[in-house]
Design a protein around this motif. Structure first.
Motif, mmCIF file in Angstrom:
data_model
loop_
_atom_site.group_PDB
_atom_site.id
_atom_site.type_symbol
_atom_site.label_atom_id
_atom_site.label_comp_id
_atom_site.label_asym_id
_atom_site.label_seq_id
_atom_site.Cartn_x
_atom_site.Cartn_y
_atom_site.Cartn_z
ATOM 1 N N LYS A 71 63.639 -11.129 -19.408
ATOM 2 C CA LYS A 71 63.132 -9.907 -18.854
ATOM 3 C C LYS A 71 61.619 -9.844 -19.004
ATOM 4 C CE LYS A 71 63.541 -6.293 -21.344
ATOM 5 N NZ LYS A 71 63.836 -4.789 -22.363
ATOM 6 N N SER A 122 60.328 -12.841 -12.537
ATOM 7 C CA SER A 122 61.267 -12.637 -11.574
ATOM 8 C C SER A 122 62.799 -12.782 -12.275
ATOM 9 C CB SER A 122 61.171 -13.770 -10.571
ATOM 10 O OG SER A 122 62.017 -13.575 -9.422
ATOM 11 N N LEU A 123 63.213 -11.647 -12.314
ATOM 12 C CA LEU A 123 64.766 -11.548 -13.151
ATOM 13 C C LEU A 123 65.644 -12.604 -12.598
ATOM 14 C CD1 LEU A 123 64.557 -7.709 -13.404
ATOM 15 C CD2 LEU A 123 64.001 -9.478 -15.115
ATOM 16 N N ASP A 152 70.091 -5.929 -19.513
ATOM 17 C CA ASP A 152 71.598 -5.934 -18.925
ATOM 18 C C ASP A 152 71.652 -5.615 -17.465
ATOM 19 O OD1 ASP A 152 70.534 -3.301 -19.148
ATOM 20 O OD2 ASP A 152 72.204 -2.688 -20.271
ATOM 21 N N GLY A 153 70.478 -5.066 -16.879
ATOM 22 C CA GLY A 153 70.423 -4.968 -15.385
ATOM 23 C C GLY A 153 70.101 -6.221 -14.766
ATOM 24 N N GLU A 157 72.095 -10.296 -11.605
ATOM 25 C CA GLU A 157 71.588 -11.427 -10.875
ATOM 26 C C GLU A 157 72.799 -12.674 -10.876
ATOM 27 O OE1 GLU A 157 68.796 -11.634 -8.500
ATOM 28 O OE2 GLU A 157 67.554 -10.239 -9.592
ATOM 29 N N ASP A 180 69.367 -7.366 -24.000
ATOM 30 C CA ASP A 180 69.186 -6.097 -24.501
ATOM 31 C C ASP A 180 69.935 -4.959 -23.578
ATOM 32 O OD1 ASP A 180 67.857 -3.766 -25.045
ATOM 33 O OD2 ASP A 180 65.916 -4.424 -24.126
ATOM 34 N N ASN A 182 70.796 -2.150 -23.050
ATOM 35 C CA ASN A 182 70.273 -0.555 -23.152
ATOM 36 C C ASN A 182 71.003 0.584 -21.784
ATOM 37 O OD1 ASN A 182 68.875 -0.856 -20.966
ATOM 38 N ND2 ASN A 182 66.902 -1.680 -21.940
ATOM 39 N N GLN A 184 70.640 0.852 -19.073
ATOM 40 C CA GLN A 184 69.826 1.267 -17.978
ATOM 41 C C GLN A 184 69.043 0.085 -17.384
ATOM 42 O OE1 GLN A 184 68.060 4.996 -20.735
ATOM 43 N NE2 GLN A 184 66.925 4.576 -18.872
ATOM 44 N N MET A 185 68.761 0.515 -15.855
ATOM 45 C CA MET A 185 67.981 -0.428 -15.142
ATOM 46 C C MET A 185 66.333 0.208 -14.875
ATOM 47 S SD MET A 185 70.799 -1.884 -12.619
ATOM 48 C CE MET A 185 72.375 -1.912 -12.997
ATOM 49 N N MET A 186 66.042 0.026 -13.838
ATOM 50 C CA MET A 186 64.738 0.627 -13.201
ATOM 51 C C MET A 186 65.002 1.997 -12.780
ATOM 52 S SD MET A 186 61.822 -1.381 -11.025
ATOM 53 C CE MET A 186 62.526 -1.260 -9.468
ATOM 54 N N HIS A 259 61.094 3.987 -17.610
ATOM 55 C CA HIS A 259 61.429 2.698 -17.582
ATOM 56 C C HIS A 259 59.823 2.102 -17.608
ATOM 57 C CE1 HIS A 259 62.332 -1.485 -16.007
ATOM 58 N NE2 HIS A 259 61.102 -1.198 -14.952
#
Ligand SMILES: Cc1ncc(C[n+]2csc(CCOP(=O)(O)OP(=O)(O)O)c2C)c(N)n1
Length: 283
Positions: A71, A122-123, A152-153, A157, A180, A182, A184-186, A259
């Motif tokens: 991340k 780049s995730l 986690d978001g 991928e 991680d 959490n 939540q994402m962006m 975020h």
């Protein structure tokens, strides 16, 4: 059972690190990914200051553990954890972060910043690189570990799951993914956008040894890192760390807008007050 004094030392470091993050977020004119930085602060302190075999005075030691920040948007969190370990100069990070030609970019660059093992941002790519490094270590009969921190978001991928499948196929007991979690994402909460639960079971189904912890409980972090299976074991380990985005700053916790952001003077003071209160310290 984790050593009490060590847990206290690391907890104090995590408080210092959160203050340093808030300070940077107050000084930097652009946006800092502060929410996800605060969610992985305890984990990065646990890794760089306790669990991983790394040495700022010998960054090319072939026996060192490798760390990949998949991340990559949380780069400054890694820079600060490493600065506190003696790799970098915190004041220089604050002075140059995000500026043209700075080694401390918003995403990490291993060419610009020796000591960083892998460029990212780049995730979805970090785990595949970690798998490659872990295979190489195994082939060369080296005994270090490869650690990879994912959001986690990010695990939306598909490439993450290809890498996860390879890791168990190649029996990479020397690989540790830290997620991680959490929630939540962006721009949203994970479960609103993508059905991730039962999350730990997904890693189990891909053949991983899975440990779930509270990612803010330093006792649990030390415990899991002290009790990793031997590198010669046949399964990679996934540490699913349940965390809170914005942890420690009340007005940021679980708030989508944090975020990424920057702090005005009023928010800055409030953030420091929140932190102090949550650590039972004087502001
Ligand atoms: C391939 C790719 N797509 C999109 C982005 C933009 N982006 C940056 S952070 C982020 C959200 C990531 O969520 P998560 O992995 O859960 O990170 P955390 O919430 O811990 O910050 C996105 C989509 C990116 N960096 N890379």
């Amino acid at each position: 059972m984790a050593d009490k004094q060590e847990v206290q030392r690391l907890t104090d470091l995590a408080y210092e690190m959160r203050k340093k993050l808030i300070n940077l977020c107050g000084v930097y004119e652009g946006s800092v990914h502060i929410g996800g930085d605060l969610s992985m602060t305890d984990l990065l302190i646990g890794l760089f200051h306790h669990g991983m075999n790394v040495d700022p005075n010998n960054i090319a030691n072939p026996k060192r553990d490798r760390f990949i920040l998949s991340k990559g948007h949380g780069a400054v969190c890694m820079y600060i954890a490493m600065a506190m370990r003696g790799f970098f100069d915190y004041d220089e990070i604050v002075r140059t972060y995000g500026k043209l030609d700075s080694a401390y970019g918003m995403h990490p660059c291993k060419v610009q910043l020796p000591g960083v093992e892998c460029s990212s941002g780049s995730l979805g790519q970090g785990l595949a690189m970690a798998v490659g490094m872990a295979i190489s270590a195994k082939v060369h009969k080296e005994s270090h570990r490869v650690f990879c921190m994912l959001g986690d978001g990010e695990t939306c991928e598909g490439s993450v799951w290809e890498a996860a499948m390879s890791a168990s196929s190649y029996k990479l007991g020397n690989l540790v993914a830290v997620i991680d979690r959490n929630k939540q994402m962006m721009c949203s909460y994970t479960e609103e956008l993508m059905n991730m639960e039962p999350y730990a079971d997904k890693w189990k189904a891909f053949g991983w040894n899975v440990v779930e912890i509270d990612g803010h409980d330093m006792n649990a972090i030390v415990d899991v890192l002290d009790n990793l299976p031997p590198t010669s074991s046949m399964r990679p380990t996934a540490i699913v760390a349940h965390t809170t985005k914005g942890k420690g700053v009340d007005f940021m916790e679980k708030v989508i807008g944090w975020h990424a952001g920057s702090l005005n003077q009023e928010d800055f003071q409030q953030a420091l007050k929140d932190l102090a209160k949550n650590y039972g310290k004087e502001a």
